[in-house]
Write an enzyme that holds these catalytic residues in place. Structure first.
Site, PDB file in Angstrom:
ATOM      1  N   ARG A 325       1.083  -1.471  -0.121  1.00  0.00           N
ATOM      2  CA  ARG A 325       0.118   0.121   0.025  1.00  0.00           C
ATOM      3  C   ARG A 325       0.562   1.278   0.048  1.00  0.00           C
ATOM      4  O   ARG A 325       1.558   1.183   0.889  1.00  0.00           O
ATOM      5  CB  ARG A 325      -0.543   0.146   1.412  1.00  0.00           C
ATOM      6  N   ARG A 339       1.194   2.629  10.001  1.00  0.00           N
ATOM      7  CA  ARG A 339       0.771   2.606   8.606  1.00  0.00           C
ATOM      8  C   ARG A 339       2.558   2.199   7.271  1.00  0.00           C
ATOM      9  O   ARG A 339       3.580   2.279   7.869  1.00  0.00           O
ATOM     10  CB  ARG A 339       0.099   4.307   8.421  1.00  0.00           C
ATOM     11  N   GLU A 414      -7.669   0.667  14.840  1.00  0.00           N
ATOM     12  CA  GLU A 414      -7.690  -0.165  13.886  1.00  0.00           C
ATOM     13  C   GLU A 414      -6.966  -1.812  13.561  1.00  0.00           C
ATOM     14  O   GLU A 414      -6.042  -0.998  12.968  1.00  0.00           O
ATOM     15  CB  GLU A 414      -8.321   0.257  13.097  1.00  0.00           C
ATOM     16  N   SER A 417     -11.306  -5.103   9.620  1.00  0.00           N
ATOM     17  CA  SER A 417     -12.333  -3.992   8.808  1.00  0.00           C
ATOM     18  C   SER A 417     -12.888  -5.260   8.030  1.00  0.00           C
ATOM     19  O   SER A 417     -12.599  -6.286   7.871  1.00  0.00           O
ATOM     20  CB  SER A 417     -13.095  -3.742   8.050  1.00  0.00           C
ATOM     21  N   ARG A 455      -0.882  -4.221  12.714  1.00  0.00           N
ATOM     22  CA  ARG A 455      -1.329  -3.982  13.854  1.00  0.00           C
ATOM     23  C   ARG A 455      -2.185  -4.863  14.826  1.00  0.00           C
ATOM     24  O   ARG A 455      -1.827  -4.226  16.235  1.00  0.00           O
ATOM     25  CB  ARG A 455      -2.720  -3.292  13.151  1.00  0.00           C
TER      26      ARG A 455
END
Length: 509
Positions: A325, A339, A414, A417, A455
């Site tokens: 990403r 990140r 987070e 999801s 994460r």
């Protein structure tokens, strides 16, 4: 409908013209994101079936569709929807006119053939009906030529805009931005410390299991190494999750990291946006290849242009992959693992039927339950959020996020999801199933993060730290890691001798 050969010729001409505009490097400005769709080009070149967007539903309830669109975050607004619907309506009119003219052309051809069979060739010119039919045939062909050109132009205009439309929105989804997320559940206890807790990067560096410093000249910013117990923790998380999901009926899969932009767009991701979160490979060597930011894209591509049987549904897939990403918000979390540009993730993906319309909601709840089981067994304190409209992205009808407590950040972050995309992706990628009557229908797709390694490492390291800087390994991971506590080594593995240090580099004797 227009004759296949004529339509194909018209479409090839449009594609050739579009390619010419894109590749012309002498004075022509590059096309913007709204002017190009890799999925549309893919279809026009005959590499995939044409997306069948549910325009009838949008046209039947335009006010509701416009309200949904205004509540979502995306490139289109209400005026764009009006233009799309107008283009679609005209496109339908033109296609109906083409079908009528094609039928008339066939009748004229049959009538001419009958006259030719009934009269001598040298007397045909004296037959008024023959002359009239020939003139009508020419007129029909001219009209068809004009309508085919209009159809090709309308088709391109329609898809370049309509493919950017978002999915419809679940009526229970909160309206607004991230601040409007609704907390559905809080699980576990927030860890309490009688000492000042450290962040994961400080912990990881002291334990010599994470390295992120002095890497920009090696692999660029936001890169990292996991060493020793850090690497074992990554493998442990992947093995733990796979060992949990495979016995529950998930089909394990590996997928390509490099995929065509058309598959990204079919999933509702936009590789042409500026700045783009998607890494695209050098177009001078590879015309259309991008690095996947989630295995969801590769799994969806596996089902693209294929149908499954109703009795085999729902199909549950689990995939561990490397994700790439291009984090575009460089000012947020520049250090640490929150990140990063490359990481390992285990993804769940489901393909369901749509017989009752509730199947995908049931699978969404199943994925959420599995996520909660995984994070509870890892001993995390987390909360479940019903995400608001501006956080749904293009494909999601409804999305739930899970945020874990991260003491070093002093807030929740987070970690996963899960989204119900209904038939949004399947209509673009032509993912079908055979219903009870053997009729092909569009499937529904559901996706969910089972384990995003960086994460989870943040939450696990920060929540399980001890006063001396060591870190407890959760019992669920101890069999995979081989130890119950990660301790500080007697000495670091490496000593920096490069030039960027106080006093300069070390001399060589």
């Amino acid at each position: 409908m227009a004759a296949p050969r004529a339509l194909a010729a018209a479409r090839r001409a449009v594609v050739a013209a579009a390619r010419g505009r894109r590749s012309a490097g002498t004075g022509a400005a590059p096309r913007g994101p709204a002017e190009r769709s890799r999925l549309y080009e893919h279809v026009r070149e005959g590499l995939s079936a044409r997306p069948q967007l549910d325009m009838a539903a949008l046209s039947a309830h335009p006010a509701e569709a416009a309200r949904d669109l205004e509540r979502r975050r995306g490139p289109l607004r209400e005026r764009d929807l009006r233009e799309i619907l107008q283009t679609w309506a005209r496109l339908e009119e033109v296609r109906a006119a083409i079908a009528r003219l094609e039928a008339e052309k066939g009748k004229v051809a049959l009538a001419v053939h009958a006259l030719v069979a009934a009269h001598a060739k040298d007397t045909l010119h004296a037959v008024p009906e023959y002359t009239a039919l020939r003139e009508r045939g020419r007129a029909v062909r001219l009209q068809l030529r004009a309508l085919l050109a209009e159809e090709a132009a309308l088709d391109e205009r329609f898809y370049l805009r309509a493919l950017q439309l978002p999915n419809s929105t679940h009526p229970a989804a909160p309206v607004g931005d991230e601040s409007q997320a609704r907390v559905l559940e809080v699980v576990g206890e927030k860890p309490a410390f009688d000492f000042q807790p450290k962040g994961h990067l400080e912990l990881g560096e002291e334990l010599d299991i994470i390295r992120q410093r002095r890497l920009s000249h090696i692999s660029g910013h936001r890169s990292y190494y996991l060493c020793g117990a850090g690497a074992l923790l990554q493998h442990a998380l992947v093995h733990f999750v796979l060992a949990k999901l495979v016995p529950k009926g998930f089909l394990p899969m590996t997928v390509p990291d490099l995929l065509r932009g058309a598959v990204f767009e079919g999933c509702g991701m936009q590789p042409n946006t500026t700045p783009s979160p998607v890494y695209c490979i050098d177009p001078a060597r590879f015309e259309d290849l991008c690095l996947a930011g989630t295995s969801e894209v590769g799994i969806a591509g596996y089902f693209m242009d294929h149908a499954v049987q109703l009795q085999d549904m729902p199909i549950r897939i689990v995939c561990s992959s490397t994700c790439y990403r291009a984090e575009t918000d460089t000012g947020r979390d520049p250090w640490g693992l929150y990140r990063v540009h490359q990481f390992t993730k285990v993804e769940m993906f489901g393909v369901t039927a749509a017989e009752s319309g509730a199947e995908s909601e049931v699978l969404l709840d199943e994925f959420l339950t599995l996520q909660k089981e995984i994070f509870s067994e890892l001993g995390l304190h987390y909360r479940v959020l019903d995400m608001p409209t501006q956080e749904l992205g293009l494909p999601a009808y409804r999305k739930f996020d899970i945020e874990a407590w991260m003491p070093g950040r002093g807030k929740y972050g987070e970690i996963s999801s899960t989204s119900n995309c209904t038939d949004y992706q399947s209509r673009r990628l032509n993912i079908m199933y055979s219903d009870g009557a053997g009729k092909l229908r569009y499937a529904h797709t559901v996706n969910g993060t089972a384990c995003a390694v960086p994460r989870l490492l943040i939450a696990l390291l920060e929540c399980n730290q001890l006063p001396d800087g060591s870190v407890r390994v959760p019992p669920a991971l101890q069999p995979f890691v081989g130890q119950d506590v990660i301790t500080r080594p007697p000495a670091p593995l490496l000593r920096y001798i490069g030039p960027n240090q106080p006093g300069g580099g070390q001399g060589v004797s």
